[in-house]
Structures are given as C-alpha cells and as structure tokens.
Scaffold this active site. Structure first.
Site, mmCIF file in Angstrom:
data_model
loop_
_atom_site.group_PDB
_atom_site.id
_atom_site.type_symbol
_atom_site.label_atom_id
_atom_site.label_comp_id
_atom_site.label_asym_id
_atom_site.label_seq_id
_atom_site.Cartn_x
_atom_site.Cartn_y
_atom_site.Cartn_z
ATOM 1 N N GLU A 52 0.825 -1.208 0.000
ATOM 2 C CA GLU A 52 0.000 0.000 0.000
ATOM 3 C C GLU A 52 0.861 1.261 0.000
ATOM 4 O O GLU A 52 0.611 2.211 -0.764
ATOM 5 C CB GLU A 52 -0.924 0.011 1.226
ATOM 6 C CG GLU A 52 -1.905 -1.145 1.272
ATOM 7 C CD GLU A 52 -1.382 -2.357 2.057
ATOM 8 O OE1 GLU A 52 -2.191 -3.043 2.687
ATOM 9 O OE2 GLU A 52 -0.143 -2.594 2.020
ATOM 10 N N CYS A 75 -2.589 -3.779 7.035
ATOM 11 C CA CYS A 75 -2.222 -3.975 8.439
ATOM 12 C C CYS A 75 -2.519 -2.718 9.245
ATOM 13 O O CYS A 75 -2.530 -1.602 8.716
ATOM 14 C CB CYS A 75 -0.749 -4.347 8.558
ATOM 15 S SG CYS A 75 0.384 -3.049 8.033
ATOM 16 N N THR A 196 20.243 -38.856 0.848
ATOM 17 C CA THR A 196 20.382 -38.112 -0.409
ATOM 18 C C THR A 196 21.772 -37.515 -0.531
ATOM 19 O O THR A 196 22.379 -37.509 -1.607
ATOM 20 C CB THR A 196 19.310 -36.999 -0.481
ATOM 21 O OG1 THR A 196 18.007 -37.599 -0.500
ATOM 22 C CG2 THR A 196 19.482 -36.150 -1.723
ATOM 23 N N ARG A 207 20.004 -22.104 -8.704
ATOM 24 C CA ARG A 207 20.939 -21.724 -9.762
ATOM 25 C C ARG A 207 20.346 -20.724 -10.747
ATOM 26 O O ARG A 207 20.818 -20.586 -11.869
ATOM 27 C CB ARG A 207 21.403 -22.969 -10.512
ATOM 28 C CG ARG A 207 22.759 -23.466 -10.032
ATOM 29 C CD ARG A 207 22.665 -24.458 -8.913
ATOM 30 N NE ARG A 207 22.490 -25.821 -9.386
ATOM 31 C CZ ARG A 207 22.318 -26.856 -8.556
ATOM 32 N NH1 ARG A 207 22.277 -26.674 -7.251
ATOM 33 N NH2 ARG A 207 22.161 -28.064 -9.042
ATOM 34 N N LEU A 297 12.644 -40.478 3.850
ATOM 35 C CA LEU A 297 12.247 -39.215 4.489
ATOM 36 C C LEU A 297 10.885 -38.754 3.990
ATOM 37 O O LEU A 297 10.067 -38.256 4.769
ATOM 38 C CB LEU A 297 13.302 -38.138 4.228
ATOM 39 C CG LEU A 297 13.041 -36.767 4.867
ATOM 40 C CD1 LEU A 297 12.894 -36.871 6.383
ATOM 41 C CD2 LEU A 297 14.169 -35.782 4.509
#
Length: 368
Positions: A52, A75, A196, A207, A297
């Site tokens: 805003e 806000c 992993t 990247r 996982l």
C-alpha cells in the site's frame, strides 16, 4: 475495467515479490482514480515498504478520493513498517477493495474495521480464492507456527527416481529442472535426508541468476554427513543446518568449524523427531519448506502429517528395476483408502515432461 480486473492486476504485481518477502506474505496494490491507474506497488522484500505504501509512493497524481485495490487486508499494527491503515487514511483514499482477510491475530479484521470507522468504504472478498492461493505458506505459518511443506520429486512413468545403479541425473529435462530452481528461490528452506547427501552429494542451491538460495536443512539423525561433502564445504556461503540426535561435542565440533549450524533435537524411534524439527524451523521464521528427500524421508514426513503440497515431475521414460528407488518408500499403507489424496490437482507441460501438483487432502493416517 471492473473490480476483478484491477484485483487481477494487483495479483500480478504481488508476484514480483516471490522469494523475497518470507515470512511476510506477497501483497500487491493498485490505486485507481476516475478510471485511471495512478499507482501500483508490491511488497518487494521483508523489512521494505508494504504494497500500500509502495503504491501510494508511486502515485502520478493526488490519490485523494481514489480506490485502493489490495490483495490482503491492510495492516493496522506497528511491525517492521508502520501501519498501512494510517497511510491509507492520510492519503484520503475513499474506497478500499480487499482480496484476502489477514489471518494474523494482530490484524484479523481490525484493519478493515479501522478504515470503516474513519469513513472509508471497504469491500472485501474480491477474487478471494485467487488471493488466498497467492500465500498458502503465509496462511499456514501464521496459523500454526510451522512451515508449509512442499514435497517435490522427479520420477519416470514407472515410478522410479533413479536407475537400478542409483543414477538420477537426469530424470527430467532442462525446462523441468529450471522450474525446480524457481521453486527453490520461492521457498525459505529446503530439506533433504542424509541418504540423499550420501547418494548424490547435492548442493541444494538455487541456480537462477539473481535467485535466492534456500536455507539448507539436512536431516541426519546420527551425523553421517561427510565433512568433504559439497553441503559442508559450502556451508560458509549458504546457510546450512544439520538436524541430528547427536549431542557429542567432539562429533559436532568439525561441522561447526566448517560453518554449519547443528541442531540437536529429540529423537523418535531412533530418528530425529520431525514434528520437533518443524517447530524449531517455525521459531526460526521458516514459513515454507521444499522437501527434496529420498523415499524414506518422504514417507516419514507423510506419515507424520507434515506434507501440505506435492510437486511430482513426470518424465516420459521407463527405467525398470525391481530395486530401483521410488519417491515414497517406508512401510506404506495397508489399504488404498488410507493413501494420501491430493485435491485441486493441476498438470503443467514442461518441455517433454509434466508437472503434476496438488494439495494433500489428508495424511496416510487421516491427520491434518
């Protein structure tokens, strides 16, 4: 143009902050006076101007009497920036059109009420669904204090994430891989398991030129991450956390010396308690997490009810191999009805590959 048209423009503007606002939401604003767009703004970066105030600052003429279109309720509290409601009132804005209500307890309707109390016409719910979809991580984080988790993997049409020899570079093509880096840029952190790291020695960075690296989090219950891995060797350049059950100072010290953070967390069944890890990440203001784990996982996160969205990149290939790795392993469910279901599923072509994504409707045991 109608209200919906201006709100769509505000949504497009908001997306310019993707990857930079965390843990704040992306927000866009458009100011219209007598049918002319006189100002546009967005929340460009955490700590910077809110949408805003940015829009008001960009106005080409006096905004008094104009209409402000904003994707999220303004806000009304002092944070890193002063209240946006104050700026709206001081500018003499006559009408405010809001997309999403703000779930933040510090706002939660009070911004709208404050504007109305000062004579501003406020209309809400314009393109609410689209505006809500702009910030799933923010909405989840502000309500739960935990990160919004996106489970990502790439697999062949026969469900393999690597060949029988363990080679996974590359399952998908260049366009799909670029999309992954766009997602890494947008997520505050990335989570992988030590398996992993041992199998692929990844960097887990973004990247894209001008992109932001996510905070790297390695779930490593017994602290097996090699000190010569690329993750450890680059820890001084990219923020890196090893989440472990290990508390031996002698074992922890080399990782600290290399620039890693080491979080010693409670264990559960001999492994890091994933719920405790999510709580800790939430306290560190990590609002979004890209899960790039292996099958073990991924299953553990699903089983714990901690996955909220799935991104599956599908390559038109067949690897075969009874022992070749798949994206979700572990024990698995006993009945088809127990499986994690996705809703609002979309399919996007990416070169020769396809991205299938959707929200997790329930965990494998029906938890939320």
């Amino acid at each position: 143009m109608k209200d919906q048209d201006y709100m769509r423009l505000a949504l497009e503007t908001a997306r310019r902050g993707a990857g930079w606002t965390s843990p704040n939401p992306m927000v866009g604003a458009v100011i219209v006076k007598q049918g002319r767009i006189i100002g546009q703004g967005w929340h460009a970066r955490r700590g910077g101007l809110h949408a805003e105030r940015h829009a008001l600052q960009s106005c080409t003429e006096d905004p008094a009497g104009a209409t402000l279109y904003v994707t999220l309720e303004p806000c009304c509290h002092q944070g890193r920036q002063p209240p946006c409601t104050d700026a709206v009132l001081q500018a003499g804005i006559a009408r405010v059109v809001v997309g999403s209500d703000d779930p933040n307890p510090l706002v939660a309707g009070r911004g709208i009420c404050m504007l109305r109390e000062h004579g501003v016409q406020v209309d809400t719910g314009v393109l609410r669904e689209e505006c809500d979809q702009l910030n799933p991580a923010f909405f989840h984080y502000i309500r739960t204090g935990r990160p919004y988790v996106v489970m990502k993997y790439a697999m062949t049409l026969d469900g393999k994430i690597a060949t029988r020899t363990g080679v996974s570079r590359w399952v998908t093509g260049e366009e799909a891989r670029r999309h992954v880096h766009e997602t890494r840029h947008c997520c505050r952190a990335i989570l992988a398991g030590v398996g992993t790291v041992l199998a692929d020695d990844p960097l887990l960075t973004c990247r894209l030129e001008g992109g932001r690296n996510p905070l790297r989090v390695i779930c490593d219950s017994r602290l097996r991450t090699p000190l010569d891995s690329r993750i450890v060797r680059t820890a001084c350049q990219v923020d890196t956390i090893l989440a472990t059950c290990e508390e031996d100072p002698g074992r922890v010290a080399p990782y600290l010396a290399a620039g890693c953070q080491v979080w010693s967390l409670p264990g559960k069944d001999g492994r890091v308690d994933l719920a405790a890890l999510m709580d800790r990440l939430g306290k560190a203001e990590v609002d979004s997490l890209l899960l790039e784990g292996g099958g073990t996982l991924n299953w553990a996160m699903l089983e714990a009810g901690l996955v909220h969205r799935v991104q599956a990149y599908l390559a038109p290939k067949l690897f075969g191999g009874g022992d070749a790795r798949s994206p979700v392993e572990g024990l698995g469910v006993a009945e088809p009805a127990q499986g994690a279901a996705l809703r609002h599923v979309t399919v996007t072509p990416l070169g020769a590959d396809f991205l299938l994504e959707g929200e997790v409707e329930h965990s494998v045991y029906g938890n939320c």
